[in-house]
Scaffold this motif. Structure first.
Motif, PDB file in Angstrom:
ATOM      1  N   ALA A 229       0.844  -1.194   0.000  1.00 21.54           N
ATOM      2  CA  ALA A 229       0.000   0.000   0.000  1.00 21.54           C
ATOM      3  C   ALA A 229       0.877   1.240   0.000  1.00 21.54           C
ATOM      4  CB  ALA A 229      -0.924   0.005   1.223  1.00 21.54           C
ATOM      5  N   PHE A 230       0.393   2.277  -0.662  1.00 24.48           N
ATOM      6  CA  PHE A 230       1.033   3.595  -0.620  1.00 24.48           C
ATOM      7  C   PHE A 230       0.090   4.550   0.080  1.00 24.48           C
ATOM      8  CE2 PHE A 230       1.386   7.897  -2.391  1.00 24.48           C
ATOM      9  CZ  PHE A 230       2.690   8.194  -2.019  1.00 24.48           C
TER      10      PHE A 230
ATOM     11  N   ALA B  12       0.014 -11.844  10.569  1.00 25.60           N
ATOM     12  CA  ALA B  12       0.524 -10.940   9.537  1.00 25.60           C
ATOM     13  C   ALA B  12       1.685 -10.128  10.086  1.00 25.60           C
ATOM     14  CB  ALA B  12      -0.571  -9.996   9.039  1.00 25.60           C
ATOM     15  N   TYR B  13       2.580  -9.765   9.186  1.00 33.67           N
ATOM     16  CA  TYR B  13       3.682  -8.848   9.501  1.00 33.67           C
ATOM     17  C   TYR B  13       3.651  -7.741   8.467  1.00 33.67           C
ATOM     18  CZ  TYR B  13       8.324  -6.823   9.963  1.00 33.67           C
ATOM     19  OH  TYR B  13       9.358  -5.945  10.111  1.00 33.67           O
ATOM     20  N   SER B  14       3.640  -6.495   8.937  1.00 29.08           N
ATOM     21  CA  SER B  14       3.604  -5.339   8.034  1.00 29.08           C
ATOM     22  C   SER B  14       4.732  -4.387   8.385  1.00 29.08           C
ATOM     23  CB  SER B  14       2.259  -4.616   8.148  1.00 29.08           C
ATOM     24  OG  SER B  14       2.198  -3.522   7.248  1.00 29.08           O
ATOM     25  N   ARG B  15       5.511  -4.011   7.392  1.00 31.52           N
ATOM     26  CA  ARG B  15       6.619  -3.069   7.582  1.00 31.52           C
ATOM     27  C   ARG B  15       6.259  -1.748   6.921  1.00 31.52           C
ATOM     28  NH1 ARG B  15      12.220  -3.403   8.775  1.00 31.52           N
ATOM     29  NH2 ARG B  15      12.906  -1.242   9.048  1.00 31.52           N
ATOM     30  N   GLN B  16       6.492  -0.639   7.621  1.00 29.20           N
ATOM     31  CA  GLN B  16       6.227   0.690   7.093  1.00 29.20           C
ATOM     32  C   GLN B  16       7.535   1.370   6.728  1.00 29.20           C
ATOM     33  OE1 GLN B  16       3.541   3.060   9.549  1.00 29.20           O
ATOM     34  NE2 GLN B  16       2.807   1.190  10.530  1.00 29.20           N
TER      35      GLN B  16
ATOM     36  N   ARG C 233       4.233   7.011   3.061  1.00 31.26           N
ATOM     37  CA  ARG C 233       4.739   5.722   3.522  1.00 31.26           C
ATOM     38  C   ARG C 233       4.267   4.595   2.620  1.00 31.26           C
ATOM     39  NH1 ARG C 233       3.823   5.694   9.024  1.00 31.26           N
ATOM     40  NH2 ARG C 233       3.582   7.935   8.781  1.00 31.26           N
ATOM     41  N   ILE C 234       5.040   3.531   2.634  1.00 33.69           N
ATOM     42  CA  ILE C 234       4.691   2.304   1.928  1.00 33.69           C
ATOM     43  C   ILE C 234       4.542   1.192   2.951  1.00 33.69           C
ATOM     44  CG2 ILE C 234       5.475   0.544   0.299  1.00 33.69           C
ATOM     45  CD1 ILE C 234       6.886   2.755  -1.249  1.00 33.69           C
ATOM     46  N   PHE C 235       3.412   0.483   2.892  1.00 29.87           N
ATOM     47  CA  PHE C 235       3.207  -0.713   3.697  1.00 29.87           C
ATOM     48  C   PHE C 235       3.563  -1.932   2.848  1.00 29.87           C
ATOM     49  CE2 PHE C 235       0.445   2.357   5.679  1.00 29.87           C
ATOM     50  CZ  PHE C 235       0.382   2.009   7.029  1.00 29.87           C
ATOM     51  N   ALA C 236       4.409  -2.806   3.345  1.00 26.60           N
ATOM     52  CA  ALA C 236       4.686  -4.087   2.705  1.00 26.60           C
ATOM     53  C   ALA C 236       4.309  -5.178   3.699  1.00 26.60           C
ATOM     54  CB  ALA C 236       6.153  -4.199   2.315  1.00 26.60           C
TER      55      ALA C 236
END
Length: 477
Positions: free
Chosen positions: A392-393, A434-438, A412-415
């Motif tokens: 996500a952007f 889930a694991y999400s990195r910003q 920010r970008i969510f991966a």
């Protein structure tokens, strides 16, 4: 176990969940927060809550509840960690750099033992966040939903002695909401839904107030080195009510398209402020030099600072949002989704603090409307195991001219990566993770204090990063 008994157990579970006090979450643009379980985090929010049997629809798009074919409840725990670093300088009213040093806090009074401030360092936080959703089909056309969500939240914590403390020390903003919603299935292709949210907002902010460096007071007195510091702390809260609505359309057997809208919520927060001051500044704020007048009230006509505490109020409205979601089921194993979300951040002009009708602080922010674009999906690897991924952007609403260390937000970008596993030993139960990195854009902090309680200036940059680990337990009954 009978269906009625299972529904009663589910309702009790959500009622208990609603009584939890949520921690402060990882934030998206501004101080909004994603309202999803672990499946949504694993997809980076792509497709919203249009995926099959997603109970998060109870808040995100209530119309989607109409296509959930059995009662389902979900509880989620998120662990969030945000790190913020400041690189640059801070300057006092006189234009001189603020140097490193320490603060000795004793007996509730600030006694400065060295040159003012720290050298920047780090801000940020770690927190735990519980959320929950439940959807219960009433009949073939009506469905009912409940949820406990945290639609707004932000926290940043800097050391009390850091060089930028004239702008921020602690910032804690949190809104915990309980919602109820209904969905109506018009036909097999179309549904509508709406709901209400009762939410409790609370905030705590603190910052140094450099009265001796303000233009109006500086000529009136000279203090010895190391004196003249004070820390203002404000604690406010409020309970408010809002509404949200959505529609869902299934143009084909494989496609779902949804539109949802969450209305702006007026939110006037009230509480108290107090000031922890060293002896010199405490005297300036409390000692009358003329009948009924202190040096502060002379320098700032109409301003009466009450260091021992007084009433405070601020307006912190929750902005309106709108999303368009699309989900396509390619086959029984692969499903992908995309979303576009708009947030009306332009309604957030400034953060003001008033006491007994008098303006104490007015900090301009002038946020701009922002957009978030997300894409993600599920791949059913086996009958029990589902894998997820998404990106996500998220566009920041902040501006270079008014951004400060309270919310040093950037694009920010969510991966994200995630999984879901059906536990055969307990029919109806699944576990999702889930694991999400910003990855946050480095942003400029070039701003001058515009409030009436100091004249400091920042000239630097902030870099941030964050991560969220999310775990959900979902039970279908």
């Amino acid at each position: 176990m009978s269906n009625n008994k299972r529904q009663v157990q589910g309702l009790i579970a959500v009622a208990l969940l609603g009584s939890l006090i949520a921690g402060t979450p990882a934030h998206a643009g501004g101080f909004s927060t994603p309202t999803y379980g672990a499946p949504g985090w694993g997809r980076a929010f792509g497709g919203g809550s249009l995926f099959k049997n997603d109970p998060a629809a109870a808040f995100n798009n209530p119309a989607a509840m109409a296509f959930i074919d059995q009662a389902v409840a979900q509880m989620t725990i998120d662990y969030a960690r945000i790190n913020i670093k400041y690189k640059g300088e801070a300057y006092g009213y006189d234009g001189q750099p603020l140097q490193s040093g320490n603060l000795d806090l004793a007996n509730g009074i600030i006694n400065q033992t060295g040159p003012r401030s720290g050298d920047g360092g780090e801000g940020g936080f770690t927190a735990w966040l519980p959320t929950g959703f439940m959807v219960i089909p009433i009949n073939d056309q009506l469905s009912f939903g409940l949820s406990q969500v945290v639609p707004q939240g932000m926290r940043s914590t800097w050391d009390e002695g850091w060089k930028g403390r004239d702008f921020a020390v602690d910032t804690k903003i949190e809104t915990v909401g309980l919602t109820g919603s209904l969905a109506f299935k018009v036909n097999d292709q179309f549904s509508v839904g709406a709901g209400v949210i009762v939410q409790h907002s609370k905030g705590f902010v603190s910052q140094n107030i450099d009265l001796t460096g303000a233009a109006a007071l500086a000529p009136l007195l000279t203090l010895p080195p190391g004196l003249g510091d004070a820390l203002m702390r404000v604690k406010v809260d409020n309970t408010s009510v809002g509404w949200f609505a959505g529609v869902e359309w299934k143009p084909t057997l494989q496609d779902s398209i949804g539109l949802n809208y969450h209305a702006k919520i007026k939110n006037k927060m009230e509480g108290k402020y107090n000031i922890r001051a060293d002896e010199a500044l405490y005297g300036i704020m409390t000692t009358e030099v003329l009948p009924g007048e202190t040096l502060v009230s002379l320098a700032y006509p109409g301003l009466q600072l009450m260091p021992d505490g007084a009433k405070a109020s601020t307006q912190l409205d929750i902005p309106a949002t709108a999303s368009v979601d699309w989900v396509h089921e390619f086959n029984e194993r692969l499903t992908l989704g995309a979303s576009v979300t708009w947030t009306q951040w332009s309604s957030f002009e400034s953060l003001t603090l008033k006491s007994n009708g008098n303006l104490i602080v007015a900090i301009p922010y002038k946020y701009k409307d922002s957009w978030m674009y997300s894409f993600g999906g599920d791949y059913k690897l086996t009958d029990q195991l589902t894998l997820r991924a998404g990106m996500a952007f998220d566009q920041t609403p902040t501006r270079n001219s008014t951004r400060d260390p309270r919310i040093p937000d950037g694009d920010r970008i969510f991966a994200s990566l995630g999984f879901g596993y059906d536990i055969r030993a307990i029919p109806g139960l699944s576990i999702d993770g889930a694991y999400s990195r910003q990855f946050v854009e480095e942003v400029k902090l070039k701003t001058q204090n515009q409030d009436r309680l100091g004249g400091s200036r920042l000239d630097g940059k902030a870099e941030s990063k964050g991560e969220v680990v999310s775990v959900s337990a979902t039970y279908r009954f």
